[in-house]
Design a protein around this motif. Sequence first.
Motif, PDB file in Angstrom:
ATOM      1  N   GLU A  29      45.011  41.790  39.657  1.00 22.09           N
ATOM      2  CA  GLU A  29      46.220  41.690  38.830  1.00 22.09           C
ATOM      3  C   GLU A  29      47.398  41.304  39.716  1.00 22.09           C
ATOM      4  OE1 GLU A  29      46.169  45.044  35.537  1.00 22.09           O
ATOM      5  OE2 GLU A  29      45.540  45.880  37.471  1.00 22.09           O
ATOM      6  N   THR A  30      48.406  40.650  39.112  1.00 23.46           N
ATOM      7  CA  THR A  30      49.659  40.322  39.812  1.00 23.46           C
ATOM      8  C   THR A  30      50.841  40.722  38.946  1.00 23.46           C
ATOM      9  OG1 THR A  30      49.636  38.071  38.903  1.00 23.46           O
ATOM     10  CG2 THR A  30      48.653  38.395  41.097  1.00 23.46           C
ATOM     11  N   PHE A  31      51.886  41.250  39.587  1.00 23.88           N
ATOM     12  CA  PHE A  31      53.106  41.667  38.901  1.00 23.88           C
ATOM     13  C   PHE A  31      54.277  40.986  39.608  1.00 23.88           C
ATOM     14  CE2 PHE A  31      49.937  45.019  38.799  1.00 23.88           C
ATOM     15  CZ  PHE A  31      49.827  45.295  37.442  1.00 23.88           C
ATOM     16  N   GLU A  32      55.013  40.130  38.868  1.00 26.90           N
ATOM     17  CA  GLU A  32      56.066  39.311  39.454  1.00 26.90           C
ATOM     18  C   GLU A  32      57.444  39.877  39.144  1.00 26.90           C
ATOM     19  OE1 GLU A  32      55.737  35.282  38.292  1.00 26.90           O
ATOM     20  OE2 GLU A  32      53.653  35.050  38.943  1.00 26.90           O
ATOM     21  N   THR A  68      53.510  41.674  43.431  1.00 25.87           N
ATOM     22  CA  THR A  68      52.606  42.758  43.795  1.00 25.87           C
ATOM     23  C   THR A  68      51.195  42.353  43.398  1.00 25.87           C
ATOM     24  OG1 THR A  68      54.309  44.445  43.508  1.00 25.87           O
ATOM     25  CG2 THR A  68      52.020  45.195  43.451  1.00 25.87           C
ATOM     26  N   MET A  69      50.292  42.320  44.381  1.00 27.18           N
ATOM     27  CA  MET A  69      48.887  41.978  44.145  1.00 27.18           C
ATOM     28  C   MET A  69      48.075  43.271  44.139  1.00 27.18           C
ATOM     29  SD  MET A  69      48.659  38.804  46.834  1.00 27.18           S
ATOM     30  CE  MET A  69      46.915  38.567  46.516  1.00 27.18           C
ATOM     31  N   ARG A  70      47.249  43.452  43.121  1.00 29.73           N
ATOM     32  CA  ARG A  70      46.429  44.660  43.006  1.00 29.73           C
ATOM     33  C   ARG A  70      44.992  44.295  42.650  1.00 29.73           C
ATOM     34  NH1 ARG A  70      48.629  48.753  38.805  1.00 29.73           N
ATOM     35  NH2 ARG A  70      50.216  48.952  40.446  1.00 29.73           N
ATOM     36  N   LEU A  71      44.067  44.867  43.403  1.00 30.31           N
ATOM     37  CA  LEU A  71      42.638  44.691  43.129  1.00 30.31           C
ATOM     38  C   LEU A  71      42.057  46.061  42.810  1.00 30.31           C
ATOM     39  CD1 LEU A  71      40.036  42.993  43.054  1.00 30.31           C
ATOM     40  CD2 LEU A  71      39.770  43.494  45.495  1.00 30.31           C
TER      41      LEU A  71
END
Length: 505
Positions: free
Chosen positions: A282-285, A291-294
């Motif tokens: 997921e990415t949050f801009e 923010t990159m989340r796996l």
Amino acid sequence: MQNHEELLEDIREDTVVNVIPEKVFSLEHTLFDLPKFGELLQNVTVPVGREAVLQCVVDNLQTYKIAWLRVDTQTILTIQNHVITKNHRMSITHAEKRAWILRIRDVKESDKGWYMCQINTDPMKSQVGYLDVVVPPDILDYPTSTDMVIREGSNVTLKCAATGSPTPTITWRREGGELIPLPNGAEAIAYNGSFLTIAKVNRLNMGAYLCIASNGIPPTVSKRVMLIVHFPPMIWIQNQLVGAALAQNISLECQSEAYPKSINYWMKNDTIIVPGERFVPETFESGYKITMRLTIYDVDISDFGAYRCVAKNSLGDTDGAIKLYHIPQTTTITTMAPTVSINTVPVFNVKYNKEQRYSSNSNSNSNNPYNYNNSPQNSNSKSQRNKGKSLDQAPSTLNNVYMGATSSLWNSQDHHSPGTSRGRDHHQHQQQQQQHQQHQQQQHLVPDHGATYRSDGKNTPLKHDAKSLTDEMDRMQDLKSSAAVHIHNILHSLIIVVYLGAWQA
């Protein structure tokens, strides 16, 4: 005296020969007095696009005429009730027989200037007034800056130009209220000036800047100028080591900054991780921040290892590493340690074996005033009981006498002869016997049951395992023996003093 007709005839004759009597001249001058202005011509200020009104008041105009003129161009605008100029926005009205009003509709900035109201007397009479046309500010598209793109670390200048009357002032502000870096290195909420220069632009300077023009004439106007800063990707990782147990759900996170926006993905063992049921990236801009989340569901043994978060844009690429390691699952067994009650108040035991008791009794003075423990029957009965005990019942093989602050004084009287050397010899002999007694007790691991006794009748239980319990017993035994000797010496001295006092009495 001449009659009236004769007088009029004489006046006609004099008029023909241009000879006017003084009386007649005075009458005609009164009848034909020159006009004059009744009020001063007022200056007028009007916003552009509105109507301007200029008023000229004249008294006693008679047959003279009024004209309006534009002073700077020497243009005749109106004469009496007639508009001379071809400007259709102008008109003239006559009010109350003394006011001549010039009206200019839809005033333009070019209408600004001096206007004259004139009476055609000889010499001419006139007065002037100023028409001021104010213009709200207006920002010019050129040379005002448009949206600008700049590389991080470069210098940039933002420009803003505006027209208006009076001349507008230019103010720069940031749309979000952030501080503006000034040319002198300081920072401020606002900056006044047509040119805003920012040295060594960084990503924090990126955003919308407002050029605001104002001159006191509403409305105030502004223009939005976007400053776009380009820079290659950068990655921050808060936790580079993440532990997880099998079958657990775990998330890995990276913080990235880049502009233009970057392409973001995860890799493991040089292979791009494809989103699926167990692996969910997921990415949050937020602006240029990402923010990159796996998230890994139901962690398997093969999932442990090194992961990389990667960010790329047209200016470069970068990555960060996170290691996922295995946390073994453990089984916890709770056991209860044995407990035992240990007395924390010192209790002093004087122990006698068979030989000690007989020796003590044989050395006692027959004149002992207290007559304590002199019965051989008691000693024999205790000796018989000692013989019948086994090693398991070792605590009862010795006779225990508990000595407190009072009982120790009385229990010691039958073992000393005051005022003689026998008392001192007996005291030394008793110390040797006590040390021998302690040695025997340590060899047979004899517990001290006297430890359960306290003068206040309270016990304080402490928890020990088997080894610490044995060590504690040995330590307590040493303390008891040392304290017993010390107390015994004190009591011996007290007994001698008391006995001497009684002897002398």
